[in-house]
Design a protein around this motif. Structure first.
Motif, PDB file in Angstrom:
ATOM      1  N   ARG A 237       0.856  -1.190   0.000  1.00  0.00           N
ATOM      2  CA  ARG A 237       0.000   0.000   0.000  1.00  0.00           C
ATOM      3  C   ARG A 237       0.887   1.232   0.000  1.00  0.00           C
ATOM      4  N   PRO A 238       0.590   2.240  -0.831  1.00  0.00           N
ATOM      5  CA  PRO A 238       1.432   3.440  -0.827  1.00  0.00           C
ATOM      6  C   PRO A 238       1.454   4.088   0.555  1.00  0.00           C
ATOM      7  N   PRO A 239       2.630   4.282   1.146  1.00  0.00           N
ATOM      8  CA  PRO A 239       2.713   4.895   2.472  1.00  0.00           C
ATOM      9  C   PRO A 239       2.607   6.409   2.357  1.00  0.00           C
ATOM     10  N   ARG A 240       2.268   7.041   3.466  1.00  0.00           N
ATOM     11  CA  ARG A 240       2.211   8.498   3.502  1.00  0.00           C
ATOM     12  C   ARG A 240       3.210   9.022   4.522  1.00  0.00           C
ATOM     13  N   VAL A 241       3.760  10.202   4.224  1.00  0.00           N
ATOM     14  CA  VAL A 241       4.747  10.844   5.094  1.00  0.00           C
ATOM     15  C   VAL A 241       4.371  12.310   5.235  1.00  0.00           C
ATOM     16  N   SER A 242       4.352  12.801   6.464  1.00  0.00           N
ATOM     17  CA  SER A 242       4.118  14.228   6.683  1.00  0.00           C
ATOM     18  C   SER A 242       5.289  14.841   7.432  1.00  0.00           C
ATOM     19  N   VAL A 243       5.500  16.125   7.176  1.00  0.00           N
ATOM     20  CA  VAL A 243       6.447  16.925   7.946  1.00  0.00           C
ATOM     21  C   VAL A 243       5.729  18.196   8.383  1.00  0.00           C
ATOM     22  N   SER A 244       6.188  18.801   9.461  1.00  0.00           N
ATOM     23  CA  SER A 244       5.592  20.025   9.982  1.00  0.00           C
ATOM     24  C   SER A 244       6.574  21.176   9.823  1.00  0.00           C
ATOM     25  N   ARG A 245       6.045  22.329   9.461  1.00  0.00           N
ATOM     26  CA  ARG A 245       6.858  23.526   9.325  1.00  0.00           C
ATOM     27  C   ARG A 245       6.052  24.756   9.747  1.00  0.00           C
ATOM     28  N   SER A 246       6.744  25.728  10.316  1.00  0.00           N
ATOM     29  CA  SER A 246       6.159  27.044  10.550  1.00  0.00           C
ATOM     30  C   SER A 246       6.441  27.873   9.305  1.00  0.00           C
ATOM     31  N   ILE A 247       5.378  28.183   8.541  1.00  0.00           N
ATOM     32  CA  ILE A 247       5.525  28.870   7.256  1.00  0.00           C
ATOM     33  C   ILE A 247       4.538  30.035   7.211  1.00  0.00           C
ATOM     34  N   PHE A 248       5.049  31.232   6.988  1.00  0.00           N
ATOM     35  CA  PHE A 248       4.200  32.417   7.000  1.00  0.00           C
ATOM     36  C   PHE A 248       4.452  33.264   5.755  1.00  0.00           C
ATOM     37  N   PRO A 249       3.575  33.190   4.762  1.00  0.00           N
ATOM     38  CA  PRO A 249       3.705  34.089   3.603  1.00  0.00           C
ATOM     39  C   PRO A 249       3.416  35.530   4.035  1.00  0.00           C
ATOM     40  N   ILE A 250       4.262  36.430   3.659  1.00  0.00           N
ATOM     41  CA  ILE A 250       4.067  37.845   3.990  1.00  0.00           C
ATOM     42  C   ILE A 250       3.469  38.534   2.766  1.00  0.00           C
ATOM     43  N   VAL A 251       2.155  38.823   2.867  1.00  0.00           N
ATOM     44  CA  VAL A 251       1.458  39.404   1.723  1.00  0.00           C
ATOM     45  C   VAL A 251       0.770  40.722   2.069  1.00  0.00           C
ATOM     46  N   ASN A 252       0.824  41.119   3.355  1.00  0.00           N
ATOM     47  CA  ASN A 252       0.247  42.413   3.719  1.00  0.00           C
ATOM     48  C   ASN A 252       0.977  42.983   4.928  1.00  0.00           C
ATOM     49  N   ALA A 315      -9.093  32.497  14.473  1.00  0.00           N
ATOM     50  CA  ALA A 315      -9.415  31.717  13.281  1.00  0.00           C
ATOM     51  C   ALA A 315      -9.333  32.556  12.017  1.00  0.00           C
ATOM     52  N   GLU A 316      -9.799  33.789  12.066  1.00  0.00           N
ATOM     53  CA  GLU A 316      -9.799  34.629  10.867  1.00  0.00           C
ATOM     54  C   GLU A 316      -8.387  34.854  10.342  1.00  0.00           C
ATOM     55  N   TYR A 317      -7.444  35.181  11.237  1.00  0.00           N
ATOM     56  CA  TYR A 317      -6.085  35.426  10.760  1.00  0.00           C
ATOM     57  C   TYR A 317      -5.429  34.124  10.293  1.00  0.00           C
ATOM     58  N   ASN A 318      -5.698  33.036  10.968  1.00  0.00           N
ATOM     59  CA  ASN A 318      -5.093  31.775  10.547  1.00  0.00           C
ATOM     60  C   ASN A 318      -5.652  31.293   9.212  1.00  0.00           C
ATOM     61  N   LEU A 319      -6.923  31.575   8.941  1.00  0.00           N
ATOM     62  CA  LEU A 319      -7.453  31.273   7.611  1.00  0.00           C
ATOM     63  C   LEU A 319      -6.772  32.132   6.556  1.00  0.00           C
ATOM     64  N   HIS A 320      -6.425  33.358   6.925  1.00  0.00           N
ATOM     65  CA  HIS A 320      -5.667  34.205   6.000  1.00  0.00           C
ATOM     66  C   HIS A 320      -4.309  33.570   5.676  1.00  0.00           C
ATOM     67  N   ILE A 321      -3.623  33.038   6.680  1.00  0.00           N
ATOM     68  CA  ILE A 321      -2.336  32.375   6.446  1.00  0.00           C
ATOM     69  C   ILE A 321      -2.513  31.209   5.474  1.00  0.00           C
ATOM     70  N   LEU A 322      -3.529  30.386   5.712  1.00  0.00           N
ATOM     71  CA  LEU A 322      -3.762  29.222   4.856  1.00  0.00           C
ATOM     72  C   LEU A 322      -4.130  29.645   3.440  1.00  0.00           C
ATOM     73  N   PHE A 325      -1.019  30.886   1.625  1.00  0.00           N
ATOM     74  CA  PHE A 325      -0.165  29.770   1.230  1.00  0.00           C
ATOM     75  C   PHE A 325      -0.781  29.027   0.047  1.00  0.00           C
ATOM     76  N   ALA A 326      -2.102  28.807   0.105  1.00  0.00           N
ATOM     77  CA  ALA A 326      -2.782  28.074  -0.970  1.00  0.00           C
ATOM     78  C   ALA A 326      -2.770  28.845  -2.282  1.00  0.00           C
ATOM     79  N   GLU A 327      -2.834  30.158  -2.208  1.00  0.00           N
ATOM     80  CA  GLU A 327      -2.911  30.965  -3.425  1.00  0.00           C
ATOM     81  C   GLU A 327      -1.547  31.276  -4.013  1.00  0.00           C
TER      82      GLU A 327
END
Length: 349
Positions: A237-252, A315-322, A325-327
């Motif tokens: 079965r294909p295994p999955r691997v995750s890593v964690s990072r603190s990542i903050f795009p600066i857009v404003n 939650a509002e600011y953290n959704l902004h971070i996500l 990053f997604a965009e």
């Protein structure tokens, strides 16, 4: 990078600037964040579990609430401390959660991290550990937990109701649940052990090594060792691997106020008596972030990246971070918005 999600430690405190002054604030905002992330096409909502601390501690009700209000996002933990768990009760709860979510779970478990309580798991009634950190207790609990979720017979049946020698499994049983269990590993040895068991790997935010080699290279070696052990054990079965990072795009300007002009590097410290390497924080404008993350060999080797978020900023600011990053960042690393549900792992071969 196939997938990304957020990892919340669930901090709350009555301090200046905190949007989570109480446990109620934190939990309700976590649900809002999970729902909002699902709408953005983010792949996962993951939560740290800590006991005897003002942080998230009871993950199953929270994950159930998010799963019931979302359609695609994976819900999970990073990680549950097995020293504190009744393995059979946990098996029942996670089977029910797996059914509620239609298989959208990623449950990370491990021995657990240093905690404010001295052998706090003993206050929960789990005694007898010979290891001062309780690692033997965690492994014993985990072994029984795996048997339970695999549907093995556990408890002798009442002979008045079943043939003698009958062993009863815990219920409910959710077929395939084992494929959604991850072990949180901070060493190469536990990564290889995880691979041999055929589980998924959550590589820790730290590694108990300090050789002068950059954190991402140590972590990439750990991932490679895991995949080799998984393959050599004959798992297909294909295994999955995750890593964690603190990542903050600066857009404003607000991003710049919180995280701008920041220089960061790997940190060396002592945890559980071991000299350990902690990964650095990434905070930069999107184009620069893309280049930095492409140079992070562990990020590029993993299929899932968990963004550790500052949940006390709300939650509002953290959704902004996500959303930022997604965009602006994730598509440049190969990511596409989640339209179907959890991703498959990397091919084994």
């Amino acid at each position: 990078m196939k997938a990304f999600g957020f990892l919340s430690f669930g901090h709350y405190a009555q301090v200046r600037g905190s949007q989570t002054g109480s446990a109620a604030d934190m939990i309700r905002q976590a649900v809002d964040l999970g729902v909002g992330a699902d709408e953005l096409g983010v792949n996962g909502a993951y939560f740290r579990v800590h006991h005897f601390a003002p942080q998230q501690a009871a993950p199953v009700p929270l994950l159930s609430a998010i799963a019931a209000r979302t359609a695609r996002i994976e819900v999970g933990t990073g990680v549950i401390d097995m020293r504190y768990e009744n393995p059979l009760y946990l098996a029942e709860e996670l089977a029910a959660l797996d059914i509620i979510s239609a298989g959208r779970i990623a449950i990370g478990v491990s021995r657990g991290s240093p905690e404010p309580a001295l052998r706090g798991y003993e206050a929960f009634g789990y005694t007898g550990a010979q290891d001062p950190r309780g690692a033997d207790l965690a492994r014993a609990h985990f072994e029984l937990f795996l048997k339970a979720i695999d549907g093995e017979g556990i408890a002798p049946a009442d002979p008045r109701q079943a043939p003698p020698g009958t062993l009863l499994p815990v219920e409910p049983h959710s077929p395939g649940l084992r494929e959604r269990i991850w072990w949180g590993s901070g060493t190469r040895a536990t990564a290889e052990w995880t691979g041999r068991l055929g589980l998924n790997l959550m590589s820790s935010t730290l590694l108990t090594e300090a050789t002068g080699v950059p954190f991402h290279e140590l972590q990439r070696d750990q991932i490679d060792a895991y995949r080799a052990a998984y393959r050599e054990a004959g798992h297909t079965r294909p295994p999955r691997v995750s890593v964690s990072r603190s990542i903050f795009p600066i857009v404003n300007s607000k991003d710049a106020m919180y995280f701008g002009r920041r220089t960061d590097s790997d940190q060396i410290g002592i945890i559980d008596g071991f000299q350990s390497t902690f990964g650095k924080t990434y905070a930069a404008e999107p184009d620069e972030l893309v280049e930095q993350l492409r140079a992070d060999s562990a990020v590029m080797a993993a299929d899932t990246v968990m963004l550790t978020i500052p949940n006390q900023l709300g939650a509002e600011y953290n959704l902004h971070i996500l959303e930022a990053f997604a965009e602006h960042v994730a598509p440049e690393l190969g990511w596409k918005p989640n339209t179907e549900g959890p991703v498959a792992g990397d091919p084994v071969g």
